[in-house]
Design an enzyme around this catalytic site. Structure first.
Site, short mmCIF file in Angstrom:
data_model
loop_
_atom_site.label_atom_id
_atom_site.label_comp_id
_atom_site.label_asym_id
_atom_site.label_seq_id
_atom_site.Cartn_x
_atom_site.Cartn_y
_atom_site.Cartn_z
N ASN A 175 41.99 48.03 49.90
CA ASN A 175 42.14 46.70 50.50
C ASN A 175 43.58 46.29 50.78
O ASN A 175 43.81 45.38 51.57
CB ASN A 175 41.42 45.64 49.65
CG ASN A 175 42.04 45.46 48.30
OD1 ASN A 175 42.53 46.43 47.70
ND2 ASN A 175 42.04 44.25 47.81
N LYS A 201 47.30 59.37 45.17
CA LYS A 201 45.98 59.54 45.77
C LYS A 201 45.50 58.19 46.32
O LYS A 201 45.10 57.30 45.58
CB LYS A 201 44.96 60.04 44.74
CG LYS A 201 43.69 60.53 45.44
CD LYS A 201 42.42 60.30 44.65
CE LYS A 201 41.74 59.00 44.90
NZ LYS A 201 41.23 58.74 46.26
N GLY A 227 41.67 49.32 41.29
CA GLY A 227 40.35 49.52 41.88
C GLY A 227 39.32 48.70 41.13
O GLY A 227 39.66 47.68 40.51
N SER A 228 38.09 49.14 41.16
CA SER A 228 37.01 48.35 40.56
C SER A 228 36.97 48.55 39.03
O SER A 228 37.50 49.52 38.50
CB SER A 228 35.68 48.76 41.17
OG SER A 228 35.47 50.14 40.92
N GLY A 261 37.73 51.85 36.84
CA GLY A 261 38.84 51.65 35.90
C GLY A 261 38.46 52.04 34.48
O GLY A 261 39.24 52.66 33.75
N GLU A 300 44.64 47.85 37.16
CA GLU A 300 44.44 46.54 37.77
C GLU A 300 43.08 46.57 38.44
O GLU A 300 42.81 47.46 39.25
CB GLU A 300 45.53 46.25 38.81
CG GLU A 300 46.86 45.86 38.21
CD GLU A 300 46.80 44.67 37.29
OE1 GLU A 300 45.88 43.83 37.44
OE2 GLU A 300 47.64 44.59 36.39
N CYS A 324 41.43 41.07 45.63
CA CYS A 324 41.06 40.96 44.21
C CYS A 324 41.30 39.55 43.71
O CYS A 324 40.68 39.11 42.75
CB CYS A 324 41.86 41.96 43.39
SG CYS A 324 43.62 41.86 43.72
N GLN A 335 30.38 48.52 52.30
CA GLN A 335 30.81 47.19 51.85
C GLN A 335 29.99 46.11 52.54
O GLN A 335 29.62 45.10 51.92
CB GLN A 335 32.31 47.02 52.12
CG GLN A 335 32.88 45.73 51.55
CD GLN A 335 32.78 45.61 50.04
OE1 GLN A 335 33.16 46.50 49.31
NE2 GLN A 335 32.23 44.49 49.56
N GLU A 339 52.39 44.89 36.54
CA GLU A 339 53.05 45.52 37.68
C GLU A 339 54.03 44.53 38.31
O GLU A 339 53.96 43.35 38.08
CB GLU A 339 52.01 45.92 38.73
CG GLU A 339 51.03 46.93 38.22
CD GLU A 339 50.25 47.58 39.34
OE1 GLU A 339 50.64 48.68 39.77
OE2 GLU A 339 49.25 47.01 39.79
P1 NAD Z 1 37.22 51.94 43.59
O1 NAD Z 1 37.22 51.72 42.12
O2 NAD Z 1 35.97 52.37 44.23
O3 NAD Z 1 38.31 53.05 43.97
C1 NAD Z 1 39.67 52.89 43.64
C2 NAD Z 1 40.34 54.26 43.67
O4 NAD Z 1 39.79 55.06 42.63
C3 NAD Z 1 40.10 55.04 44.97
O5 NAD Z 1 41.28 55.73 45.32
C4 NAD Z 1 39.02 56.02 44.57
O6 NAD Z 1 39.01 57.20 45.35
C5 NAD Z 1 39.41 56.32 43.14
N1 NAD Z 1 38.33 56.87 42.32
C6 NAD Z 1 37.00 56.67 42.46
N2 NAD Z 1 36.32 57.37 41.52
C7 NAD Z 1 37.24 57.99 40.76
C8 NAD Z 1 37.18 58.85 39.62
N3 NAD Z 1 36.01 59.19 39.08
N4 NAD Z 1 38.32 59.31 39.09
C9 NAD Z 1 39.51 58.94 39.61
N5 NAD Z 1 39.64 58.15 40.69
C10 NAD Z 1 38.52 57.66 41.26
O7 NAD Z 1 37.78 50.60 44.25
P2 NAD Z 1 37.91 50.23 45.79
O8 NAD Z 1 36.55 49.98 46.34
O9 NAD Z 1 38.80 51.21 46.48
O10 NAD Z 1 38.73 48.86 45.72
C11 NAD Z 1 38.13 47.61 45.51
C12 NAD Z 1 38.34 47.17 44.08
O11 NAD Z 1 39.73 47.14 43.78
C13 NAD Z 1 37.84 45.75 43.84
O12 NAD Z 1 37.17 45.70 42.60
C14 NAD Z 1 39.12 44.93 43.77
O13 NAD Z 1 39.02 43.73 43.04
C15 NAD Z 1 40.05 45.91 43.14
N6 NAD Z 1 41.44 45.55 43.39
C16 NAD Z 1 42.19 45.07 42.35
C17 NAD Z 1 43.52 44.68 42.55
C18 NAD Z 1 44.36 44.19 41.41
O14 NAD Z 1 45.57 44.28 41.49
N7 NAD Z 1 43.77 43.66 40.35
C19 NAD Z 1 44.07 44.80 43.82
C20 NAD Z 1 43.28 45.29 44.86
C21 NAD Z 1 41.97 45.67 44.63
#
Ligand code: NAD
Length: 509
Positions: free
Chosen positions: A150, A173, A226-227, A231, A248, A282, A329, A460
């Site tokens: 995002n 990555k 990520g999610s 995480g 995060e 987020c 999405q 961060e």
């Molecule tokens: P996601 O968790 O699906 O993916 C995030 C990253 O993790 C991607 O690069 C993905 O390829 C990688 N990934 C997926 N499975 C993995 C595994 N098993 N091992 C290692 N890496 C893996 O999230 P998304 O859909 O890309 O992003 C949306 C999410 O990110 C939302 O929940 C949003 O709130 C969050 N987000 C948080 C912040 C913050 O700073 N708090 C900022 C932006 C987005």
């Protein structure tokens, strides 16, 4: 067939095999490019290249590292429009939003260019006689960076810039949906003068490339955004392999609107926070918690504002809200809209698909009213242009609802009451608290992060990012080179007329 954009491993651009088609969510017939997809063996090569580059890169001066980051910053800022267009094409943000994000990435590199020469330590007296203690910060080693889709350039920037500034090597990555900005950023940094292996780009699946990074004993730390679900897996693997980890994750951010709020300002904060960037932030204001005295006027004004917004192609002039990023999405957003209706919430505005002259993932922003904080639409992160209004009696009930969530990233309040604003700043259970502003929108020179399930590990951004690469060796203690001089005994205080010692005025506060 055009040749794909390749991964960067060591000093080479690699990858002719498997590719990802990067598709524009505003126009599914527009292929932004083909991007090589790394496999586990290439991820291992990238990690090995970073490890090999570490001894010499970590020995460079802050000046040298800062100069490279500064050159990258200047190029990113100069190419703001072109990179913004690439970002809008692959992620679906409107062009002004995308150019703003690119500018932010440039500012972040500029900030850390200066921080690179500021790295400091401390010398403190020991608790042991004749010894002094030095506390220094040392580069940690190889840092694995895993980013979401995002913010395709700002989040990589705020992870890569500090890691490099403080002398670490990086394996990066990006998310599968947005390889374009990741590739462009890597190419800029390589041309800015990074030695081979210092920054490696491995585009590919999380379950393949991400997993290889998590398992490798040659990766010293992981910084992930990520999610929550992903995480949690990342944290488990990092603990199992004893890596430092920073996470995060998601949010379900409350924006409280009190009876005494400035109504137009509150409506602007709510609409911007909930729906701009297609609600895919987020920090999005997805729960609008509104006291009953202003509730009906607020809902009417937000609805009127939504009626005037244009949903459409991200690059088209006049578009306020771009498409949702992907088919998956879009399906998730629509599933939650149906869940909200099933739960008894009233869909006060939007939620339908929008027809444009290009085929894309266009969704009208959706506003729910008559919701309770217990509903799934108010407890689970939707991550789209969907927000709900929760009606409450007063500030106390609003605060309780705001904090009644598993998340704790950002929170906001719209009020003209200093008493309530001050109380909220101290009592909102969120990492970032806004007053009369959207919950989204942060500065780059201050710590970024949340509480509860939203974040894990050090903060961060800003100077706080140094804590995400903590000192890799303990403080060093050294005997003092010269024996401590015996202090001269202070002269006894003079006696008064009765022969008592008077107290020296310098000892008084
Ligand atoms: P996601 O968790 O699906 O993916 C995030 C990253 O993790 C991607 O690069 C993905 O390829 C990688 N990934 C997926 N499975 C993995 C595994 N098993 N091992 C290692 N890496 C893996 O999230 P998304 O859909 O890309 O992003 C949306 C999410 O990110 C939302 O929940 C949003 O709130 C969050 N987000 C948080 C912040 C913050 O700073 N708090 C900022 C932006 C987005």
């Amino acid at each position: 067939m055009t040749s794909p954009f390749k991964n960067r491993i060591g000093d080479a651009w690699i990858g002719d095999g498997d590719v990802t088609e990067n598709i524009n969510p505003s126009d599914l017939s527009d292929v932004v490019g083909l991007y090589a997809r790394a496999d586990a063996a290439q991820a291992a090569d990238a990690i090995a290249a970073a490890r090999a580059a570490f001894p010499s890169w970590s020995a460079t001066t802050g000046q040298m590292r800062g100069d490279i980051l500064e050159r990258a910053a200047a190029e990113i800022l100069a190419r703001r429009e072109e990179l913004g267009e690439l970002l809008a094409r692959e992620e679906g943000k409107t062009l002004p939003e995308a150019m703003g994000e690119v500018a932010r990435a440039g500012q972040i590199f500029r900030f850390f260019a200066a921080e690179a020469v500021r790295a400091a330590g401390e010398v403190v007296p020991s608790v042991r006689p004749g010894v002094s203690v030095e506390v220094t910060r040392e580069p940690l080693g190889v840092i694995g960076l895993i980013t979401p889709w995002n913010f395709p350039i700002a989040i990589p920037a705020w992870k890569i810039a500090p890691a490099l500034a403080y002398g670490n090597c990086v394996v990066f990555k990006p998310a599968e949906l947005v390889p374009g900005c990741a590739w462009a950023l890597t190419e800029i940094l390589v041309r800015a003068g990074l030695p081979a292996g210092v920054l490696n780009l491995v585009m590919g699946r999380g379950s393949v490339v991400g997993a290889a990074m998590l398992e490798s004993p040659e990766v010293d730390a992981i910084s992930f955004t990520g999610s929550v679900g992903t995480g949690r897996q990342v944290a488990e693997r990092c603990v199992a392999t004893m890596k430092k980890v920073q996470l995060e994750m998601g949010g379900k951010n409350p924006l409280i609107v009190l009876d005494d709020a400035d109504l137009p300002a509150a409506v602007e904060a709510a609409v911007n926070g909930a729906f701009f960037s297609t609600g895919q932030r987020c920090t999005a204001s997805s729960r609008l918690i509104v006291t009953e005295g202003i509730h009906d006027r607020f809902v009417a004004a937000v609805t009127a504002r939504l009626e005037r917004l244009t949903v459409g192609h991200a690059l088209r002039k006049g578009t306020d809200i771009g498409p949702v990023v992907s088919q998956d999405q879009l399906e998730q957003d629509r599933r939650y809209i149906a869940i909200g209706q099933d739960e008894g919430a009233r869909l006060a505005w939007g939620g339908g698909l929008v027809e444009c002259d290009t085929k894309g993932f266009f969704l009208q922003p959706a506003l729910f009213t008559e919701t309770t904080n217990a509903m799934r639409i108010n407890r689970e992160e939707i991550f789209g242009p969907v927000a709900s209004v929760v009606r409450v009696r007063d500030y106390e009930e609003a605060l309780a609802a705001a904090n009644d969530t598993a998340f704790g990233l950002a929170a906001g309040i719209c009020t003209t009451s200093l008493k309530h604003a001050s109380h909220f700043k101290r009592n909102a259970q969120a990492g970032m608290v806004m007053v009369n502003l959207p919950t989204a929108g942060v500065d780059y020179h201050v710590p970024f992060g949340g509480r509860k399930a939203s974040s894990y590990g050090p903060r961060e951004q800003g100077a706080y990012a140094a804590n995400s690469t903590p000192p890799s060796r303990p403080p060093t203690s050294t005997p003092e080179p010269f024996p401590r001089q015996r202090r001269a005994r202070p002269a006894p205080a003079p006696r008064d007329a009765w022969g008592r010692r008077t107290i020296s005025p310098t000892l008084l506060p």
